[in-house]
Design an enzyme around this catalytic site. Structure first.
Site, PDB file in Angstrom:
ATOM      1  N   SER A  24       0.820  -1.218   0.000  1.00  0.00           N
ATOM      2  CA  SER A  24       0.000   0.000   0.000  1.00  0.00           C
ATOM      3  C   SER A  24       0.849   1.260   0.000  1.00  0.00           C
ATOM      4  O   SER A  24       0.319   2.367   0.080  1.00  0.00           O
ATOM      5  CB  SER A  24      -0.940  -0.004   1.217  1.00  0.00           C
ATOM      6  N   ASN A 111      -1.726  -2.622  13.223  1.00  0.00           N
ATOM      7  CA  ASN A 111      -3.177  -2.395  13.224  1.00  0.00           C
ATOM      8  C   ASN A 111      -3.562  -1.148  14.017  1.00  0.00           C
ATOM      9  O   ASN A 111      -4.394  -0.355  13.576  1.00  0.00           O
ATOM     10  CB  ASN A 111      -3.906  -3.626  13.764  1.00  0.00           C
ATOM     11  N   THR A 156     -39.554  26.814  -9.012  1.00  0.00           N
ATOM     12  CA  THR A 156     -39.838  25.454  -8.570  1.00  0.00           C
ATOM     13  C   THR A 156     -40.085  24.677  -9.860  1.00  0.00           C
ATOM     14  O   THR A 156     -40.619  25.251 -10.823  1.00  0.00           O
ATOM     15  CB  THR A 156     -41.082  25.366  -7.655  1.00  0.00           C
ATOM     16  N   HIS A 157     -39.684  23.439  -9.894  1.00  0.00           N
ATOM     17  CA  HIS A 157     -39.762  22.627 -11.121  1.00  0.00           C
ATOM     18  C   HIS A 157     -39.046  23.309 -12.287  1.00  0.00           C
ATOM     19  O   HIS A 157     -39.396  23.095 -13.443  1.00  0.00           O
ATOM     20  CB  HIS A 157     -41.220  22.350 -11.519  1.00  0.00           C
ATOM     21  N   SER A 278     -13.868  26.110 -27.141  1.00  0.00           N
ATOM     22  CA  SER A 278     -14.059  24.861 -27.875  1.00  0.00           C
ATOM     23  C   SER A 278     -12.965  24.741 -28.922  1.00  0.00           C
ATOM     24  O   SER A 278     -12.461  25.748 -29.410  1.00  0.00           O
ATOM     25  CB  SER A 278     -15.434  24.886 -28.538  1.00  0.00           C
ATOM     26  N   LYS A 284     -17.744  29.565 -28.581  1.00  0.00           N
ATOM     27  CA  LYS A 284     -18.045  28.923 -27.307  1.00  0.00           C
ATOM     28  C   LYS A 284     -17.240  29.457 -26.121  1.00  0.00           C
ATOM     29  O   LYS A 284     -16.069  29.761 -26.229  1.00  0.00           O
ATOM     30  CB  LYS A 284     -17.785  27.409 -27.404  1.00  0.00           C
ATOM     31  N   ASN A 286     -17.234  27.841 -22.371  1.00  0.00           N
ATOM     32  CA  ASN A 286     -17.869  26.732 -21.640  1.00  0.00           C
ATOM     33  C   ASN A 286     -17.576  26.768 -20.140  1.00  0.00           C
ATOM     34  O   ASN A 286     -16.446  27.066 -19.736  1.00  0.00           O
ATOM     35  CB  ASN A 286     -17.384  25.396 -22.198  1.00  0.00           C
ATOM     36  N   GLU A 291     -18.986  21.909 -14.546  1.00  0.00           N
ATOM     37  CA  GLU A 291     -19.366  20.574 -15.020  1.00  0.00           C
ATOM     38  C   GLU A 291     -18.490  19.510 -14.369  1.00  0.00           C
ATOM     39  O   GLU A 291     -18.959  18.436 -13.989  1.00  0.00           O
ATOM     40  CB  GLU A 291     -19.257  20.503 -16.540  1.00  0.00           C
ATOM     41  N   TYR A 318      -9.087  -6.606  12.800  1.00  0.00           N
ATOM     42  CA  TYR A 318      -8.527  -6.124  11.532  1.00  0.00           C
ATOM     43  C   TYR A 318      -8.658  -7.161  10.424  1.00  0.00           C
ATOM     44  O   TYR A 318      -8.489  -8.356  10.639  1.00  0.00           O
ATOM     45  CB  TYR A 318      -7.038  -5.770  11.714  1.00  0.00           C
ATOM     46  N   GLN A 323      -7.386  -2.028   4.189  1.00  0.00           N
ATOM     47  CA  GLN A 323      -6.374  -1.242   3.484  1.00  0.00           C
ATOM     48  C   GLN A 323      -7.025  -0.415   2.361  1.00  0.00           C
ATOM     49  O   GLN A 323      -6.479   0.592   1.930  1.00  0.00           O
ATOM     50  CB  GLN A 323      -5.304  -2.181   2.926  1.00  0.00           C
ATOM     51  N   LYS A 326      -8.068   3.715   2.447  1.00  0.00           N
ATOM     52  CA  LYS A 326      -7.273   4.920   2.187  1.00  0.00           C
ATOM     53  C   LYS A 326      -7.506   5.522   0.807  1.00  0.00           C
ATOM     54  O   LYS A 326      -7.736   6.727   0.683  1.00  0.00           O
ATOM     55  CB  LYS A 326      -5.790   4.620   2.427  1.00  0.00           C
TER      56      LYS A 326
HETATM   57  N1  ARG Z   1      -1.106  -1.356   5.130  1.00  0.00           N
HETATM   58  C1  ARG Z   1      -2.025  -1.866   6.093  1.00  0.00           C
HETATM   59  C2  ARG Z   1      -3.353  -1.109   6.001  1.00  0.00           C
HETATM   60  O1  ARG Z   1      -3.368  -0.086   5.425  1.00  0.00           O
HETATM   61  C3  ARG Z   1      -1.465  -1.676   7.465  1.00  0.00           C
HETATM   62  C4  ARG Z   1      -1.975  -2.639   8.461  1.00  0.00           C
HETATM   63  C5  ARG Z   1      -1.470  -3.977   8.185  1.00  0.00           C
HETATM   64  N2  ARG Z   1      -1.815  -4.929   9.210  1.00  0.00           N
HETATM   65  C6  ARG Z   1      -1.783  -6.214   8.974  1.00  0.00           C
HETATM   66  N3  ARG Z   1      -2.114  -6.950   9.967  1.00  0.00           N
HETATM   67  N4  ARG Z   1      -1.443  -6.719   7.835  1.00  0.00           N
HETATM   68  O2  ARG Z   1      -4.366  -1.547   6.458  1.00  0.00           O
END
Ligand code: ARG
Length: 459
Positions: A24, A111, A156-157, A278, A284, A286, A291, A318, A323, A326
């Site tokens: 990660s 964790n 409205t509408h 454009s 144009k 825009n 958007e 966990y 993961q 994120k």
């Molecule tokens: N990269 C992991 C995450 O974002 C960190 C935690 C990993 N823990 C584990 N027991 N493998 O969740």
């Protein structure tokens, strides 16, 4: 590739594709400051509690600070094959300090480490987003102050309905964004409890001081349950909800700006610096920004669904699925920041075409309710007045007139209650001025709204 931290249990190195799949660091590297901040608090506590020696603790803290400044100034490059940012920093510390570095992870798990890092990271992001939304609200209030008399049709509408002012319309968004700020504050408050010390899931046998780490990191208190500490990502969901609502408000506003820019409306004109042309049509101009904001709203909502779906089937504690939190929440945070940052200067530089707003108001029978109210004030029951006005509107449409230009004889044919004063009663200025009810569009009523908002914004 270096040996994995957990190599002891294994007789083979991890397969490269599996490692890349599992890693990660490509997206959690952005939390390096917060990871180090968490580790410094942890090392301080380990030293103070006598779990490691004071000297080791100080050396670890020094080492971590060195790593922080080396990443900051670019002299330490992140290893893309590392499993995650936590492993990378710990491995680097051990590279630098030898055995001492290996003591940092005493009484801690990735964790609780990752659970603390995301909270610290998002806490900073929330405060940045809060500032941006605050700035947006201030910008809108300032614009509203200039347009208390700028009459436009309210809809409205998407049908012209009753007269409002541009200020009244803008203030509606101000109050939405003020609630967004409130939601961010609320999220930050509930998020601000410290999972550090939860360990992998079941706490630790060391005599740690969770209160100390919580305090060092600016949390309100330690999280009371270790399983909960490492397992939930409700704070990500909650933040994403708040972000989705910010986007929803921005998106509705964007949709209006898109319409207002069209030749059919022409209520505003965007500054050249905030519009695009454009490649083929020379005429144009825009409203791409708005958007894109409307488009990105779907994406931020998608992030919310990613988080909710990721969590819904997970047994405690966990699971690696987590993961996935994120990329979703980071994407939501990044896009909201981008959108608000771009929206503010676009709004503050756009030209408001007051005449066009007013003209649209004058042609849409938006004073029909006021015409009916005129009769009501002279004693007629509202339903009868409503019916008479409807008939007059139909007559106007047939003759290509408006209520303002329909001759008084035509009015009088419907009821003797009509008199010359009907014209002033249904003039757009009167219609707006008389809508003095709390929250309404009259200049005084809007001024009160502006005062309330300013007070909430601390202005
Ligand atoms: N990269 C992991 C995450 O974002 C960190 C935690 C990993 N823990 C584990 N027991 N493998 O969740």
């Amino acid at each position: 590739m270096a040996d994995m931290m957990w190599a002891g249990r294994f007789s083979k190195k991890i397969d490269d594709t599996t490692n890349a799949f599992n890693s990660s660091i490509a997206f959690d590297a952005r939390m390096y400051r917060h990871d180090i901040q968490g580790s410094i608090a942890h090392a301080t506590m380990l030293g103070d509690c006598g779990i490691i020696t004071k000297e080791d603790s100080l050396q670890i803290i020094d080492g971590l600070k060195g790593i922080l400044s080396d990443i900051d100034n670019g002299s330490l490059e992140l290893d893309p094959s590392a499993e995650d940012i936590h492993m990378f920093i710990e491995a680097e510390l051990t590279k630098r300090l030898g055995d001492v570095g290996k003591r940092l992870h005493t009484s801690r798990s990735r964790n609780d480490q990752v659970a603390v890092d995301i909270r610290l990271y998002l806490r900073d992001e929330i405060s940045e987003i809060r500032q941006l939304v605050y700035k947006l609200a201030v910008t809108l209030v300032q614009l509203a102050e200039k347009h208390k008399e700028t009459i436009m049709p309210g809809y409205t509408h998407l049908q012209r309905a009753q007269p409002v002012t541009f200020a009244h319309h803008l203030m509606a968004y101000v109050f939405m964004f003020l609630r967004d700020i409130d939601r961010l504050d609320d999220t930050a408050k509930r998020m601000n409890y410290c999972p550090l010390g939860s360990g992998a899931l079941a706490g630790t046998t060391y005599r740690t001081n969770r209160k100390q780490t919580a305090e060092l990191l600016g949390f309100t208190a330690p999280m009371p349950n270790s399983l909960d500490g490492v397992s939930d990502r409700d704070f990500c969901v909650e933040l994403n909800c708040a972000l989705s609502l910010i986007m929803t408000h921005l998106s509705r506003f964007s949709e209006e700006i898109i319409m207002w820019c069209s030749w059919e409306f022409k209520f505003i004109e965007l500054d050249d610096a905030f519009a695009t042309g454009s490649s083929i049509m020379p005429q144009k101009k825009n409203p791409d920004i708005t958007e894109l904001i409307r488009g990105k709203t779907g994406r931020v909502n998608g992030d919310l669904i990613t988080l909710l779906s990721m969590l819904k089937g997970l047994p405690l504690a966990y699971n690696k699925d987590m993961q996935e939190d994120k990329e979703a929440i980071f994407d939501a945070v990044d896009n909201v920041k981008l959108c608000v940052k771009t929206f503010i200067p676009m709004i503050s530089t756009m030209k408001v075409l007051k005449e066009n707003m007013r003209n649209a108001g004058a042609r849409g029978f938006i004073n029909a309710t006021d015409c009916a109210d005129y009769l009501v004030k002279k004693g007629m029951p509202f339903r009868d007045a409503y019916k008479i006005t409807g008939t007059l509107v139909a007559e106007c449409i047939e003759k290509g007139l408006t209520l303002e230009t329909l001759p008084i004889e035509e009015y009088k044919k419907m009821t003797r209650l009509f008199d010359d004063d009907v014209y002033s009663a249904i003039s757009l200025d009167t219609c707006v001025k008389e809508r003095k009810s709390e929250g309404g569009p009259s200049p005084e009523a809007v001024q009160k709204q502006i005062d309330i908002a300013k007070n909430m914004l601390g202005l």
